[in-house]
Design an enzyme around this catalytic site. Structure first.
Site, mmCIF file in Angstrom:
data_model
loop_
_atom_site.group_PDB
_atom_site.id
_atom_site.type_symbol
_atom_site.label_atom_id
_atom_site.label_comp_id
_atom_site.label_asym_id
_atom_site.label_seq_id
_atom_site.Cartn_x
_atom_site.Cartn_y
_atom_site.Cartn_z
ATOM 1 N N HIS A 1 -2.805 51.236 -8.251
ATOM 2 C CA HIS A 1 -1.944 51.905 -7.274
ATOM 3 C C HIS A 1 -1.922 53.372 -7.687
ATOM 4 O O HIS A 1 -1.980 53.680 -8.888
ATOM 5 C CB HIS A 1 -0.498 51.412 -7.320
ATOM 6 N N ASP B 1 0.283 54.113 -10.580
ATOM 7 C CA ASP B 1 -0.052 53.511 -11.874
ATOM 8 C C ASP B 1 -0.811 54.533 -12.709
ATOM 9 O O ASP B 1 -0.717 54.535 -13.935
ATOM 10 C CB ASP B 1 -1.007 52.312 -11.732
#
Ligand code: XUL
Ligand code: CO
Length: 441
Positions: A107, A110
């Site tokens: 993501h 992340d």
């Protein structure tokens, strides 16, 4: 692939994990996963295209609703977010290359923490993706897919693309644009949408038709933008019935295939199916795969396992060889995963607190997949299974049955044939089929 260790080694004492076969007593070796071994016309590496998920492995601390995290991740020690992101990436590429896994998935946030504004977040993403590009080049590791986290920040509590407030929808649009830019820059092969909060908590305050229309409009805009930037990969929807929403609009494979067809998105969008999401939708994983395969939309999977005694998305590492063998019966018959791979969307348990546990978890998962693949391949190539399945439908291969399939009969024709026929009891032989599978375990 090349072992890639940064300024600091985060997993000292652990080298490259190798295939040693089932008799090996070395817990840091593959017993079944042999990357170059051919199964049918592809190697194991080609069948699976394994990926490590950035969020669980390098960001997940093990917290649950009843207690805080338990994992101490040394790469998260730095106070400066940009330094922390680079350390995290060093650890990620060390881990991934030690395991010999060819892909990773992330993501946006992340990679690096979200900043205070979209513009500042974009800047951070640009810096860390510059670093990722270097790391990918050094190691040969590739990006299977990127995605945007449109569910954690409180602004998305009422949804992202389906939020009743247009300003939130627009903010989500900005975030997806940046996540697409990052994915394209890194040569990402796919882009995933998982709509955790694209659903409702109560229908009383929800205009479902409007929200689903907005979701389709949003996905079409993302597709058009990415294509204009040269992205050629698949867009993938990852179905899940609920959690965190009470009801999620991408409920299961059948719902998503219907949605993609209804909104004319089916040419660009396919499915990323997760084992535990299937369980939550009260389906087997095999069922979800079959639905997607039958629609020509089976592209990628998120590998994990639920707990069959509770109803949570536990995201455990896969160990259920039988479940994976059933899965590969479908995947092999469908001709493989279209453009995707097998992403370990799985986390070690809260009380698995040693860094080495991450290795055991991935090794076990890869071995379980290898065994499942071998079982399914044997069943399809050595047993009478394919013929038995075909034979069940033999009455449609010729004569009136064939005419029925071809649309050459009306109901009156069908009824006339029915008057002449005397159906007999034909066993479905379920236990016989089940025994065939177990024969190759
Ligand atoms: C949540 C889930 C996500 C998606 C990516 O259940 O599976 O991690 O895979 O957003
Ligand atoms: Co997932």
């Amino acid at each position: 692939m090349k072992l890639t260790i940064g300024a600091k080694e985060y997993f000292p004492g652990i080298g490259e994990i190798k295939y040693e076969g089932r008799e090996s007593q070395n817990p840091l070796s593959f017993k079944w996963y042999d990357a170059d071994r051919k199964v049918g016309d592809k190697t194991m590496a080609e069948h699976f295209r394994f990926a490590v998920s950035y969020w669980h492995s390098f960001g997940g601390l093990g917290g649950d609703p009843f207690g805080p995290g338990t994992r101490i991740l040394p790469w998260l020690a730095a106070a400066d977010p940009e330094k922390r992101a680079r350390d995290k990436m060093d650890a990620a590429f060390e881990f991934i290359t030690k395991l010999g896994i060819p892909f990773y998935c992330f993501h946006d946030y992340d990679l690096v923490d979200e900043a205070d504004s979209l513009a500042a977040s974009e800047k951070r993403l640009q810096a860390i993706t510059d670093y990722a590009l270097e790391k990918q080049k050094d190691s040969g590791v590739k990006l299977l897919w990127g995605t945007a986290n449109l569910f954690s920040h409180p602004r998305y509590m009422n949804g992202a693309a389906t939020n009743p407030d247009f300003t939130v929808v627009a903010y989500a649009g900005g975030q997806v644009k940046h996540a697409l830019d990052a994915t394209i820059k890194l040569g990402g092969e796919n882009y995933v949408f998982w709509g955790g909060r694209e659903g409702y908590m109560s229908l009383l305050n929800t205009n479902m038709k409007k929200e689903v229309d907005h979701l389709a409009r949003f996905l079409g805009m993302a597709r058009d933008y990415a294509r204009s930037q040269g992205f050629r990969g698949h867009f993938l929807i990852e179905p899940k019935p609920a959690e965190p929403s009470k009801h999620q609009y991408d409920f299961d494979a059948a719902t998503v295939c219907g949605f993609l067809n209804e909104y004319e998105l089916a040419n660009d969008f396919k499915l990323n199916l997760e084992v535990n999401h299937a369980t939550l939708a009260q389906h087997t994983f095999q069922h979800e795969l079959q639905v997607a395969a039958d629609h020509g939309m089976l592209a990628s999977i998120d590998a994990n396992r639920g707990d069959y005694q509770n109803g949570w998305d536990t995201d455990q590492f896969p160990t259920n060889v039988y479940e994976l063998a059933e899965a590969f019966l479908v995947i092999l018959q469908a001709g493989g995963l279209q453009g995707g791979g097998v992403n370990f969307d799985a986390k070690v348990r809260r009380n698995s607190t040693d860094l080495i546990d991450m290795f055991y978890a991935h090794i076990g998962g890869m071995d379980a997949f290898a065994r499942g693949l071998l079982m399914a391949h044997d069943v399809l190539t050595k047993s009478e299974y394919p013929d038995l399945l075909k034979a069940r439908y033999a009455s449609f291969d010729s004569g009136e049955g064939k005419k029925f399939e071809d649309g050459a009969l009306g109901l009156e024709d069908l009824a006339a044939i029915g008057h002449k026929s005397s159906p007999k009891m034909t066993s479905g032989r379920q236990e016989y089929f089940e025994n065939l599978l177990n024969q190759y375990l």
